[in-house]
Design a protein around this motif. Sequence first.
Motif, PDB file in Angstrom:
ATOM      1  N   LEU A 454     -43.881  -7.680  14.096  1.00  0.00           N
ATOM      2  CA  LEU A 454     -44.388  -6.374  14.509  1.00  0.00           C
ATOM      3  C   LEU A 454     -44.298  -6.206  16.025  1.00  0.00           C
ATOM      4  O   LEU A 454     -43.893  -5.149  16.528  1.00  0.00           O
ATOM      5  N   LEU A 455     -44.660  -7.283  16.766  1.00  0.00           N
ATOM      6  CA  LEU A 455     -44.573  -7.222  18.222  1.00  0.00           C
ATOM      7  C   LEU A 455     -43.127  -7.036  18.679  1.00  0.00           C
ATOM      8  O   LEU A 455     -42.837  -6.270  19.606  1.00  0.00           O
ATOM      9  N   ALA A 456     -42.195  -7.809  18.002  1.00  0.00           N
ATOM     10  CA  ALA A 456     -40.780  -7.678  18.362  1.00  0.00           C
ATOM     11  C   ALA A 456     -40.264  -6.271  18.089  1.00  0.00           C
ATOM     12  O   ALA A 456     -39.540  -5.678  18.894  1.00  0.00           O
ATOM     13  N   GLU A 457     -40.646  -5.730  16.929  1.00  0.00           N
ATOM     14  CA  GLU A 457     -40.220  -4.370  16.584  1.00  0.00           C
ATOM     15  C   GLU A 457     -40.767  -3.360  17.585  1.00  0.00           C
ATOM     16  O   GLU A 457     -40.065  -2.436  17.993  1.00  0.00           O
ATOM     17  N   ASN A 458     -42.048  -3.555  17.972  1.00  0.00           N
ATOM     18  CA  ASN A 458     -42.637  -2.638  18.943  1.00  0.00           C
ATOM     19  C   ASN A 458     -41.918  -2.716  20.282  1.00  0.00           C
ATOM     20  O   ASN A 458     -41.697  -1.697  20.951  1.00  0.00           O
ATOM     21  N   LYS A 459     -41.529  -3.968  20.679  1.00  0.00           N
ATOM     22  CA  LYS A 459     -40.818  -4.132  21.944  1.00  0.00           C
ATOM     23  C   LYS A 459     -39.467  -3.430  21.899  1.00  0.00           C
ATOM     24  O   LYS A 459     -39.056  -2.742  22.843  1.00  0.00           O
ATOM     25  N   ILE A 460     -38.762  -3.617  20.758  1.00  0.00           N
ATOM     26  CA  ILE A 460     -37.453  -2.968  20.602  1.00  0.00           C
ATOM     27  C   ILE A 460     -37.608  -1.449  20.636  1.00  0.00           C
ATOM     28  O   ILE A 460     -36.829  -0.724  21.258  1.00  0.00           O
ATOM     29  N   LYS A 461     -38.653  -0.985  19.947  1.00  0.00           N
ATOM     30  CA  LYS A 461     -38.896   0.462  19.918  1.00  0.00           C
ATOM     31  C   LYS A 461     -39.169   0.996  21.320  1.00  0.00           C
ATOM     32  O   LYS A 461     -38.685   2.061  21.704  1.00  0.00           O
ATOM     33  N   GLU A 462     -39.975   0.227  22.098  1.00  0.00           N
ATOM     34  CA  GLU A 462     -40.288   0.674  23.451  1.00  0.00           C
ATOM     35  C   GLU A 462     -39.024   0.704  24.320  1.00  0.00           C
ATOM     36  O   GLU A 462     -38.784   1.661  25.072  1.00  0.00           O
ATOM     37  N   GLU A 463     -38.181  -0.385  24.224  1.00  0.00           N
ATOM     38  CA  GLU A 463     -36.948  -0.414  25.008  1.00  0.00           C
ATOM     39  C   GLU A 463     -36.003   0.706  24.592  1.00  0.00           C
ATOM     40  O   GLU A 463     -35.367   1.356  25.427  1.00  0.00           O
TER      41      GLU A 463
END
Length: 607
Positions: A454-463
């Motif tokens: 979830l954290l990785a997905e959120n980071k990708i989404k933010e980038e």
Amino acid sequence: MSFSTLVFHCTIILLHLTGESQEVGSSQTALIGEDVILPCLLEPAADVVSKSLEWGRLDLEPRFVHVWHEGQNLLVNQNPAYRGRTSLSTEKLKHGDLSLSLSALKHADNGQYRCYFPSQGKTSTVELLVGSVSSPVIAEININSSIVVLQCESKGWYPEPELLWLDAEGKILSAGPTETVRGPDELYTVSSRVTVEKRHSNNITCRVQQSNINQIRETQIKVTGDFFPLKSLLVCPSTVTALVGEDVILPCLLEPAADVVSKSLEWGRLDLEPRFVHVWHEGQNLLVNQNSAYRGRTSLSTEKLKHGDLSLSLSALKHSDNGQYRCYFPSQGKTSTVELLVGSVSSPVIVEININSSIVVLQCESKGWYPKPELLWLDAEGKILSAGPTETVRGPDDLYTVSSRVTVEKRHSNNIICRVQQRNINQTRETQIEVTEAKIHHEREAELREKEQLLAENKIKEEKAKLNEELQKKEEEQKQLEQLVNMLMEQSDELNKLKDQLINQHTDTKKENVEFDTKLQSVDKETESDRVKGYLKLKELLLETKQQLMKRKREHDVLQHNTQTLLRKTDEVLEEMKEKKKEVEKHEVEISEKLEREKEISQEEET
């Protein structure tokens, strides 16, 4: 890696020192008119003031009970049934406490509530059961020299209650069947009759109870040999119990019944100054000297007074209403008293304050009781557990807080109950928790992996969001540059046209100047023979015209020079804009390629 999850407990809160959590749930019960808190905690605690939170009921339209968005309430689409009755604490949100306060409960509030924390996709639910109670009223409906037929009635219950008759020893009496009526407001009225003997001391209790909401109300009456003399008398139960905030009826009946609307009647408390709680005088209320503490909270029924029912209705009970009330009927000099006991209760909260692999130390606390209650720990079979001493604290508002700890084993199924009760007001509140063995390790690892993903997905989404935003800015910049380039190109075209016009105009001027010189020479030759004096005048005119043409030529030369300079500068800016446009287009391609790579990486991780 630590992680957060919503822990929703009705009246149960688990605080794991390890930073891990498990969900525990049960029904939350409360009474109509009361306020309630639906707990929802984020563990480990974190400041969520700047986040979003939704409390809702999926069976309603709109479903929104209360919405919090980035530091403020967002109540535009709130269901109108909850308007003005819900709140969240900013101070609690700072510590991960998402609990909802719901005030002035109604029957319509019954249902399942969802606590949703969208930033982590976490959801938990609680079932709210809103009950309604009232104290029973005992009336004598038939009498002879040795027996009494009593009728007990209690109105305004929810859910459906049961009615019991008890003797002085608490044994159930054989009575007629209970009549149950459900009104258009969904509230239940129950009534029953019992026949008892008139003895020297015969205490009869009518008890109405509802086990789902742990509510009991009872009224006691003492039937003696001289209880019903031949002359009229006032009949009141010895004690009436109720809770803070409820409405209550203090019964007072004239036996035998008679119309007393045109008479006088006084309800009072002799320990107050002034003593008058409610006065009725010759067909109307006389409230000039009413004690201010009861203003707007008392009433008598004209319809009931016609049938000898002098009962007083008292609303919105307070602790200060505790005391002995006197029903006084001056026309016959009759007096009777009733003791009102106003209690206060709250549901207990269980907190896990220590944990290891095999045992759990639980603490139970319940605030806001009156009179002083007792606290018990029970196992799944209802047996009392050995626990630490109960700590009791009486606050400045005279309300009691009780707490106690118990140590229990973590087994496959170990249901523990914390019960707080007060016998004088027949009130019981309890909370149940199921203590089980720790979650299997691979389940925790799965949760950790889910959190990491979830954290990785959120980071990708933010980038991705940042790149899209930058791409959008570059596209806007490119669009502006294109507009500027087009404008400069148009300006360049116009300047070239103007340049051509100036060159043509300059050529025409030179041609005209030559023609004037030729004419002037011709005039000079003719004037030498002095044949016509008018030629002198013509020569003067031609000279003047030549001067004007020369001036015009000079002006055209200046204008042509300025135009040439402006055209050169425009070409330079245009070339610069074209180069900048190429750079923007190149950057845009790089961003698009980066977004495509992020997409491919995300798809590979999902597979």
